[in-house]
Design a protein around this motif. Structure first.
Motif, mmCIF file in Angstrom:
data_model
loop_
_atom_site.group_PDB
_atom_site.id
_atom_site.type_symbol
_atom_site.label_atom_id
_atom_site.label_comp_id
_atom_site.label_asym_id
_atom_site.label_seq_id
_atom_site.Cartn_x
_atom_site.Cartn_y
_atom_site.Cartn_z
ATOM 1 N N SER A 55 84.599 82.297 1.048
ATOM 2 C CA SER A 55 85.936 82.228 1.640
ATOM 3 C C SER A 55 86.433 80.799 1.736
ATOM 4 O O SER A 55 87.561 80.574 2.147
ATOM 5 N N GLY A 56 85.560 79.841 1.415
ATOM 6 C CA GLY A 56 86.011 78.458 1.402
ATOM 7 C C GLY A 56 85.396 77.576 2.479
ATOM 8 O O GLY A 56 85.774 76.413 2.605
ATOM 9 N N SER A 57 84.466 78.109 3.261
ATOM 10 C CA SER A 57 83.789 77.253 4.242
ATOM 11 C C SER A 57 83.081 76.142 3.485
ATOM 12 O O SER A 57 82.372 76.402 2.525
ATOM 13 N N ASP A 58 83.280 74.906 3.951
ATOM 14 C CA ASP A 58 82.629 73.793 3.253
ATOM 15 C C ASP A 58 81.141 73.779 3.545
ATOM 16 O O ASP A 58 80.338 73.333 2.730
ATOM 17 N N GLY A 59 80.804 74.263 4.748
ATOM 18 C CA GLY A 59 79.396 74.397 5.118
ATOM 19 C C GLY A 59 79.238 75.679 5.917
ATOM 20 O O GLY A 59 80.194 76.196 6.499
ATOM 21 N N VAL A 60 78.020 76.237 5.907
ATOM 22 C CA VAL A 60 77.728 77.424 6.715
ATOM 23 C C VAL A 60 76.466 77.131 7.513
ATOM 24 O O VAL A 60 75.434 76.784 6.934
ATOM 25 N N LEU A 61 76.564 77.208 8.817
ATOM 26 C CA LEU A 61 75.437 76.880 9.688
ATOM 27 C C LEU A 61 74.925 78.136 10.371
ATOM 28 O O LEU A 61 75.704 78.945 10.875
ATOM 29 N N MET A 62 73.607 78.289 10.334
ATOM 30 C CA MET A 62 72.964 79.430 10.983
ATOM 31 C C MET A 62 72.101 78.850 12.089
ATOM 32 O O MET A 62 71.201 78.060 11.813
ATOM 33 N N GLY A 63 72.412 79.174 13.352
ATOM 34 C CA GLY A 63 71.627 78.631 14.465
ATOM 35 C C GLY A 63 70.818 79.716 15.137
ATOM 36 O O GLY A 63 71.337 80.793 15.414
ATOM 37 N N GLY A 64 69.552 79.419 15.407
ATOM 38 C CA GLY A 64 68.707 80.408 16.063
ATOM 39 C C GLY A 64 67.715 79.756 17.004
ATOM 40 O O GLY A 64 67.639 78.524 17.092
ATOM 41 N N CYS A 65 66.959 80.594 17.706
ATOM 42 C CA CYS A 65 65.914 80.085 18.593
ATOM 43 C C CYS A 65 64.749 79.560 17.758
ATOM 44 O O CYS A 65 64.547 79.981 16.631
ATOM 45 N N HIS A 66 63.979 78.654 18.342
ATOM 46 C CA HIS A 66 62.788 78.163 17.648
ATOM 47 C C HIS A 66 61.845 79.334 17.385
ATOM 48 O O HIS A 66 61.695 80.218 18.232
ATOM 49 N N PRO A 67 61.171 79.328 16.227
ATOM 50 C CA PRO A 67 60.220 80.406 15.941
ATOM 51 C C PRO A 67 59.201 80.528 17.069
ATOM 52 O O PRO A 67 58.631 79.538 17.511
ATOM 53 N N GLY A 68 59.027 81.730 17.566
ATOM 54 C CA GLY A 68 58.123 81.949 18.692
ATOM 55 C C GLY A 68 58.897 82.128 19.984
ATOM 56 O O GLY A 68 58.374 82.661 20.968
ATOM 57 N N ASP A 69 60.165 81.686 19.995
ATOM 58 C CA ASP A 69 60.951 81.753 21.227
ATOM 59 C C ASP A 69 62.084 82.753 21.173
ATOM 60 O O ASP A 69 62.948 82.757 22.055
ATOM 61 N N CYS A 70 62.111 83.592 20.139
ATOM 62 C CA CYS A 70 63.237 84.511 19.986
ATOM 63 C C CYS A 70 63.326 85.449 21.184
ATOM 64 O O CYS A 70 62.313 86.002 21.635
ATOM 65 N N HIS A 71 64.541 85.628 21.679
ATOM 66 C CA HIS A 71 64.747 86.511 22.825
ATOM 67 C C HIS A 71 64.257 87.921 22.524
ATOM 68 O O HIS A 71 63.848 88.655 23.427
ATOM 69 N N TYR A 72 64.324 88.323 21.258
ATOM 70 C CA TYR A 72 63.869 89.652 20.847
ATOM 71 C C TYR A 72 62.509 89.569 20.158
ATOM 72 O O TYR A 72 62.142 90.453 19.400
ATOM 73 N N GLU A 73 61.793 88.536 20.400
ATOM 74 C CA GLU A 73 60.425 88.251 19.955
ATOM 75 C C GLU A 73 60.275 87.857 18.498
ATOM 76 O O GLU A 73 59.716 86.814 18.205
ATOM 77 N N THR A 74 60.747 88.716 17.570
ATOM 78 C CA THR A 74 60.433 88.425 16.163
ATOM 79 C C THR A 74 61.660 88.244 15.269
ATOM 80 O O THR A 74 61.530 88.001 14.085
ATOM 81 N N GLY A 75 62.854 88.355 15.871
ATOM 82 C CA GLY A 75 64.073 88.309 15.061
ATOM 83 C C GLY A 75 64.154 87.105 14.145
ATOM 84 O O GLY A 75 64.409 87.216 12.943
ATOM 85 N N ASN A 76 63.905 85.922 14.721
ATOM 86 C CA ASN A 76 64.145 84.720 13.929
ATOM 87 C C ASN A 76 63.126 84.520 12.811
ATOM 88 O O ASN A 76 63.376 83.766 11.868
ATOM 89 N N TYR A 77 61.977 85.200 12.897
ATOM 90 C CA TYR A 77 61.029 85.115 11.776
ATOM 91 C C TYR A 77 61.652 85.777 10.538
ATOM 92 O O TYR A 77 61.471 85.326 9.419
#
Lengths: 381, 358, 145
Positions: free
Chosen positions: C62-84
């Motif tokens: 769509s033209g975003s110059d950058g796309v940033l994905m922010g998440g919890c540190h591995p091991g700290d996901c609120h849902y335990e394993t999502g960010n893995y």
């Protein structure tokens, strides 16, 4: 009565400039036209609000990779908006768009539909493999020169609705020697455009009418011959099986069809899936079955669902990787189903879709319409 | 390993085996390519009547549908089935089993060292009759027949993985190799000399040499289709029919996300798009579909080539998907279809991995 | 849709930030008056693993110059394993971009916790600079996508 657009030497260019003018004068917010893709071997529908981009578009593309009504569907399916768009398409694309508007899939409120006398199209596969020959062929077709029927998209050789439709505006150029084109308004919207451009609709159209009439005579004869041949080929269960013997159930025909708008086709849905044990039972009963299964169910089922709105555009055949003459078959059947209800797909004459209405007293001869059917199943279905 | 010598040509021998499996009641149905003698048209048949074997062409070098895909649902019927699958079809089936779309429980798989298949257009044009004898001759000598699918020419996975029975046809003879207990059990009582033998390794090596060279060339030819411009050039003429996805053995979603209401836009979307860039293709999301499908399934791509065959505008989808798929699978040392117990990379994770990301 | 019409270049970085960590971290940067650029366009998601890589592709096309994905540190996901799972999906997406010669540097994954306001500001500033040097995303202009 019609207005006149002088052409110079280039009919397509003149139409382009006309659309560019409409956009520049803010009569519409955007135009929808074909544009050659970067690889040069096909065309894509491009909606443009920037008038300078219109120069890169092509008013009449030699091929129809995507049925224009499919493009319109994606634009207006989720509701009316305020962009006023003028779409320039082939008559069959306009007719499909009109059918889709009856089906609630295309909203025409802010849409101006424009069409042109269509000499036919080049088949997709031959165009992609040799675009410059394809362009040459189309040039000849536009100029009214003789071309071999085998080179043209098969549906086009049987097309009788190649000219005036219920579009808002029509570019009539057949029989006029390529020096001018008639701008024929088909609706108040069309008239408004001519008025906004100060083009008086004061030219009579008899020369063009005659050229169209003569061409239609030839096309009707060609279509009738094609129908007779197709009718023979698909006669009976074996006939249909023969014609569709090479079908691999890829569903390209359905995907290319402008009328098949269902996001999840009934024939891909859970309802249509047979339980694996029942499937094995069928295999036992018949000694064997073809996989993927239910090929004939799909084709005849698709006919019952859409033949009343079929506009014989031929996209199904063009998309088929197995060279099956799907369009010939569907067109033949659609002609009969539509005639049974005195319905003509693609007309905006107030006739409701036949399956959405009924009369308390009609079709009294229905029991006579059902002739002997062949019973039983077939191992190669 | 225990192998059965085939005195006749492989097709006849396997036809006999399939008939035996049916008539002895070892299996309830057999899945194999077949060809209607009168018309020459081919299809995949699920056959229960042994007399139907007369039409069976188990090694017809044609793929009208990926048999791994066709086998999915019926493999879960609980009935015993013997299926003749090309190596990529077997791998595709294995990938589906991992996605709970198939079962090996009651299945006897028969495959072969695969010489490749012809594109559909050769089948339609009626050229098979003269192509097949030459095909059989050449593949027996480990030579590459001409006119095959691009991805077949470049396929290095031509030795079946995890088939119960695999067939090798070389200059040293034709053999049915029995790889599993099920293979031994089901062929008990089937006539044929048993010997200890493996498939001829030098034949495999010669095939691998030409396949690897062809693969290098194929991937090289796809280099120009890189970068945004290269991609738009390659996929620019895509008409969004999604035929590629429908015939793909891995794409099993009944209702593809890209065909759902999620990707139907309302007018403000188009208005904004036009304001931003002045022009837009309709229907939208052509490249999005291709890139999206790659993220969803590329690591499981088995390179069967059905996608290229079905494309109405002759885009070489299979080459791109195979090439990209090897990269994404390679991130996790994953080989699609190698092992039905090996989990799909996106279903699992290691707590410590990919440390340089994020 | 991001326009190509203006000469001055403010990078547009569509950012998918998980509610429990990175979005909260962004909030913290704000309340602490830590400067971070207006290039960041935040979209809150419940967990980084809710993000189908297709969203990132759509933002890119769509033209975003950058796309940033922010998440919890591995091991700290609120849902335990999502960010893995996020990590694997992102790796696959990057590999696809690299394999096809698309500018994979326009995609970034960053682990930022709820208390890391300064880190959020730093990542945003650095990434914006990086994108500014790369220039506008050519997808802003492309018509045949």
């Amino acid at each position: 009565m019609a207005a006149v657009l002088p052409v110079g030497s280039d009919l397509s260019g003149a139409m382009n400039r006309f659309l560019k003018t409409i956009l520049e004068k803010d009569i519409v917010d955007a135009v929808l036209m074909p544009m050659k893709v970067p690889s040069g071997d096909s065309f894509a529908w491009i909606i443009m609000s920037d008038s300078s981009i219109v120069d890169d578009a092509e008013a009449m593309a030699p091929v129809m990779p995507v049925q224009g009504a499919r493009a319109l569907r994606s634009l207006t399916r989720k509701g009316e908006g305020s962009i006023r768009v003028l779409a320039l398409m082939r008559p069959c694309e306009i007719r499909a768009a009109i059918e889709l508007s009856k089906l609630g899939q295309v909203k025409t409120e802010n849409l101006i539909l424009a069409a042109y006398d269509c000499p036919g199209a080049v088949p997709m596969d031959s165009f992609v493999s040799d675009p410059s020959s394809g362009e040459d062929l189309f040039r000849k077709m536009l100029a009214g020169e003789d071309v071999s029927a085998g080179e043209v998209k098969p549906s086009c050789t049987s097309c009788v609705e190649f000219s005036m439709t219920d579009a808002d505006l029509h570019f009539g150029h057949f029989g006029l020697g390529g020096t001018e084109v008639l701008l024929i308004p088909g609706s108040p919207k069309g008239m408004e455009i001519l008025e906004a451009l100060e083009l008086p609709a004061d030219r009579e159209t008899s020369i063009w009418d005659e050229a169209v009439r003569k061409r239609r005579e030839k096309q009707v004869a060609s279509r009738d011959a094609a129908f007779e041949e197709t009718g023979e080929n698909i006669r009976g269960v074996q006939g249909m099986l023969n014609v569709f013997a090479d079908c691999i159930s890829c569903r390209n025909c359905r995907a290319a069809c402008p009328i098949c708008y269902c996001r999840l086709c009934h024939f891909e849905s859970e309802t249509a899936k047979q339980d694996p044990n029942s499937r094995l039972d069928s295999a036992v009963t018949r000694g064997g079955i073809s996989l993927p299964a239910d090929r004939m169910l799909f084709h005849t089922g698709r006919m019952t669902h859409m033949s009343l709105s079929c506009v014989s555009c031929g996209q199904c055949s063009d998309a088929c990787p197995a060279d099956i003459p799907v369009a010939q078959v569907f067109s033949f059947v659609a002609d009969r189903t539509q005639k049974a209800f005195e319905y003509s797909a693609g007309r905006n004459d107030g006739d409701p879709l036949p399956l959405r209405s009924f009369m308390k007293s009609e079709l009294s001869g229905i029991h006579e319409m059902v002739s002997d059917a062949e019973p039983g199943g077939h191992a190669h279905e | 390993m225990n192998s059965i010598v085939m005195k006749q040509d492989a097709s006849t021998a396997i036809r006999e085996l399939l008939a035996y499996l049916l008539s002895s009641g070892r299996v309830d149905a057999v899945l194999t390519m077949r060809q209607v003698p009168e018309t020459g048209s081919c299809d995949l048949g699920l056959i229960t009547d042994p007399s139907g074997m007369v039409e069976a062409e188990p090694f017809l070098p044609v793929m009208t549908a990926n048999a791994g895909q066709a086998l999915s649902s019926i493999s879960m019927s609980g009935k015993r089935i013997a299926a003749v699958l090309k190596p990529c079809e077997l791998r595709g089936f294995t990938e589906r089993v991992k996605r709970e779309q198939g079962s090996f429980d009651n299945l006897l798989t028969i495959s072969s060292i695969c010489g490749g298949v012809f594109p559909l257009e050769k089948v339609i044009s009626g050229d098979l009759e003269k192509l097949v004898p030459r095909y059989i001759e050449k593949t027996a000598r480990a030579e590459a027949p001409r006119g095959l699918r691009e991805t077949c020419k470049a396929c290095e996975e031509f030795v079946p993985m995890n088939a119960d029975i695999s067939v090798s046809v070389t200059e040293h003879g034709s053999l049915m190799h029995l790889h599993s207990d099920r293979a031994e059990e089901y062929t008990e009582g089937f006539e044929g000399e048993r010997i200890e033998a493996r498939a001829d390794q030098s034949h495999i090596d010669r095939m691998m040499k030409s396949r690897s060279a062809a693969k290098g060339k194929l991937f090289q030819s796809l280099e120009k289709s890189s970068g945004l411009d290269g991609l738009v050039d390659l996929f620019g003429k895509c008409v969004g029919c999604h035929g590629c996805s429908r015939v793909c053995p891995i794409c099993y979603c009944q209702h593809c996300d890209f065909e759902s209401i999620n990707f139907d836009y309302n007018q403000p979307y188009f208005q904004e798009s036009l304001e931003a860039r002045g022009a837009l293709r309709l229907p939208p999301d052509t490249i999005l579909f291709q890139l999206g499908r790659l993220t969803h399934m590329s690591f499981s791509c088995v390179g069967c080539g059905m996608c290229s065959d079905v494309c109405p505008v002759s885009i070489p989808v299979a080459g791109i998907f195979k090439k990209t798929g090897e990269r994404t699978a390679g991130l996790f040392d994953y080989v699609p279809g190698r092992d039905s117990e090996e989990p799909i990379p996106v279903m699992v994770f290691k707590e410590e991995e990919l440390g340089d990301i994020g | 849709m991001i326009s190509d019409k203006h000469d001055d270049f403010t990078p547009r970085i569509t950012s998918f930030l998980c509610k429990w960590c990175s979005y909260t971290g962004a909030d913290l940067a704000g309340t602490n008056r830590l400067q971070y650029p207006t290039s960041i366009i935040p979209i809150q998601v419940m967990c980084s693993s809710r993000v189908d890589p297709v969203f990132l592709i759509k933002a890119f096309l769509s033209g975003s110059d950058g796309v940033l994905m922010g998440g919890c540190h591995p091991g700290d996901c609120h849902y335990e394993t999502g960010n893995y799972h996020t990590r694997r999906r992102f790796a696959i997406l990057k590999e696809i971009f690299d394999s096809l010669g698309l500018e994979s540097d326009r995609l970034k994954l960053s682990w930022i916790s709820a208390s890391e306001g300064p880190k959020f500001a730093q990542v945003s500033n650095e990434y914006t600079e990086q994108i500014r040097k790369m220039g506008k995303n050519p997808t802003r202009k492309s018509v045949f996508l």
